[in-house]
Design a protein around this motif. Sequence first.
Motif, mmCIF file in Angstrom:
data_model
loop_
_atom_site.group_PDB
_atom_site.id
_atom_site.type_symbol
_atom_site.label_atom_id
_atom_site.label_comp_id
_atom_site.label_asym_id
_atom_site.label_seq_id
_atom_site.Cartn_x
_atom_site.Cartn_y
_atom_site.Cartn_z
ATOM 1 N N VAL A 45 94.036 23.433 -55.344
ATOM 2 C CA VAL A 45 95.357 24.017 -55.126
ATOM 3 C C VAL A 45 96.157 23.066 -54.247
ATOM 4 C CG1 VAL A 45 96.621 26.019 -54.274
ATOM 5 C CG2 VAL A 45 94.440 26.330 -55.430
ATOM 6 N N ASN A 46 95.973 23.142 -52.943
ATOM 7 C CA ASN A 46 96.544 22.168 -52.016
ATOM 8 C C ASN A 46 95.995 22.426 -50.625
ATOM 9 O OD1 ASN A 46 98.425 23.765 -50.323
ATOM 10 N ND2 ASN A 46 99.533 24.063 -52.235
ATOM 11 N N PRO A 47 96.011 21.403 -49.770
ATOM 12 C CA PRO A 47 95.409 21.551 -48.441
ATOM 13 C C PRO A 47 96.068 22.625 -47.576
ATOM 14 C CG PRO A 47 95.777 19.235 -48.941
ATOM 15 C CD PRO A 47 96.447 20.030 -50.020
ATOM 16 N N VAL A 48 97.363 22.842 -47.747
ATOM 17 C CA VAL A 48 98.076 23.810 -46.919
ATOM 18 C C VAL A 48 97.562 25.222 -47.162
ATOM 19 C CG1 VAL A 48 100.354 24.825 -46.480
ATOM 20 C CG2 VAL A 48 100.124 22.359 -46.785
ATOM 21 N N LEU A 90 96.966 30.319 -58.525
ATOM 22 C CA LEU A 90 97.893 29.518 -59.326
ATOM 23 C C LEU A 90 98.626 30.380 -60.348
ATOM 24 C CD1 LEU A 90 95.729 26.311 -59.812
ATOM 25 C CD2 LEU A 90 97.761 26.573 -58.375
ATOM 26 N N ARG A 91 97.934 31.334 -60.953
ATOM 27 C CA ARG A 91 98.598 32.249 -61.891
ATOM 28 C C ARG A 91 99.663 33.070 -61.171
ATOM 29 N NH1 ARG A 91 93.658 32.574 -64.479
ATOM 30 N NH2 ARG A 91 92.915 34.214 -63.097
ATOM 31 N N SER A 92 99.310 33.570 -59.998
ATOM 32 C CA SER A 92 100.244 34.376 -59.212
ATOM 33 C C SER A 92 101.460 33.546 -58.781
ATOM 34 C CB SER A 92 99.531 34.943 -57.990
ATOM 35 O OG SER A 92 100.423 35.608 -57.153
ATOM 36 N N ALA A 93 101.207 32.323 -58.343
ATOM 37 C CA ALA A 93 102.294 31.449 -57.895
ATOM 38 C C ALA A 93 103.231 31.099 -59.048
ATOM 39 C CB ALA A 93 101.720 30.182 -57.280
ATOM 40 N N ALA A 94 102.699 30.987 -60.248
ATOM 41 C CA ALA A 94 103.526 30.645 -61.405
ATOM 42 C C ALA A 94 104.462 31.794 -61.772
ATOM 43 C CB ALA A 94 102.641 30.294 -62.601
ATOM 44 N N ARG A 95 104.081 33.020 -61.408
ATOM 45 C CA ARG A 95 104.909 34.177 -61.752
ATOM 46 C C ARG A 95 106.030 34.435 -60.757
ATOM 47 N NH1 ARG A 95 99.744 36.760 -63.436
ATOM 48 N NH2 ARG A 95 99.496 37.329 -61.268
ATOM 49 N N ARG A 96 105.951 33.866 -59.558
ATOM 50 C CA ARG A 96 107.001 34.142 -58.570
ATOM 51 C C ARG A 96 107.811 32.869 -58.306
ATOM 52 N NH1 ARG A 96 102.191 34.281 -55.487
ATOM 53 N NH2 ARG A 96 102.113 32.603 -53.992
ATOM 54 N N PRO A 97 109.082 33.054 -57.980
ATOM 55 C CA PRO A 97 109.930 31.879 -57.727
ATOM 56 C C PRO A 97 109.512 31.175 -56.437
ATOM 57 C CG PRO A 97 111.142 33.899 -57.284
ATOM 58 C CD PRO A 97 109.808 34.303 -57.850
#
Length: 193
Positions: A45-48, A90-97
């Motif tokens: 995903v990413n380090p943050v 990642l699926r959740s992040a793709a659904r929200r702006p």
Amino acid sequence: MFAERADDETVTRLALAAKTGDRRAATRFVEVTHRDVHRFLAYLVNPVEADDLAQETYLRAMRALPRFAARSTARTWLLAIARRVAADHLRSAARRPPQARLDDWQSAAEVAAFRQGSAVLDEQVALRDLLDGLAPQRREAFIATQLLGLSYAEAAEVCNCPVGTIRSRVARAREDLVAGMRESAGPGRSVAG
């Protein structure tokens, strides 16, 4: 605190003890696996976001621990859970702006300034960019085997696919990374290898 790493037999023994309600074993289980879980998530995903996702991984793992049957090592089982956490995220992040994080501008600026002064960090950023450019399944396989040191069989369990698929994904990831390195080196410059 989490830098320690234990062998797979110890990790599995700790998970089985934690399954019976041994709180010390549960604590040790987290301590000796946290580094691998965090690294895996940081690259997927990413380090943050890796810290939050690692916590979610352990929450899911502790809820699922009563069903852990030790058919694979506990580390492999845990990394499979981490992979699902990353995929869900990642699926959740793709659904929200996307949202701008203006509250953390100063630390971002400090990190950027620090990176400008360090060739090592520049190389790490370049490697991170190359890894981020890999197709997700190739990145998973490469990180699991080359960075976390899982065997191809263990990585196949984590990624829920056949061993041959893992081998293929790792080989293609290597090809993609070499091509990316050549591309970033520019014309007339060679890449050692």
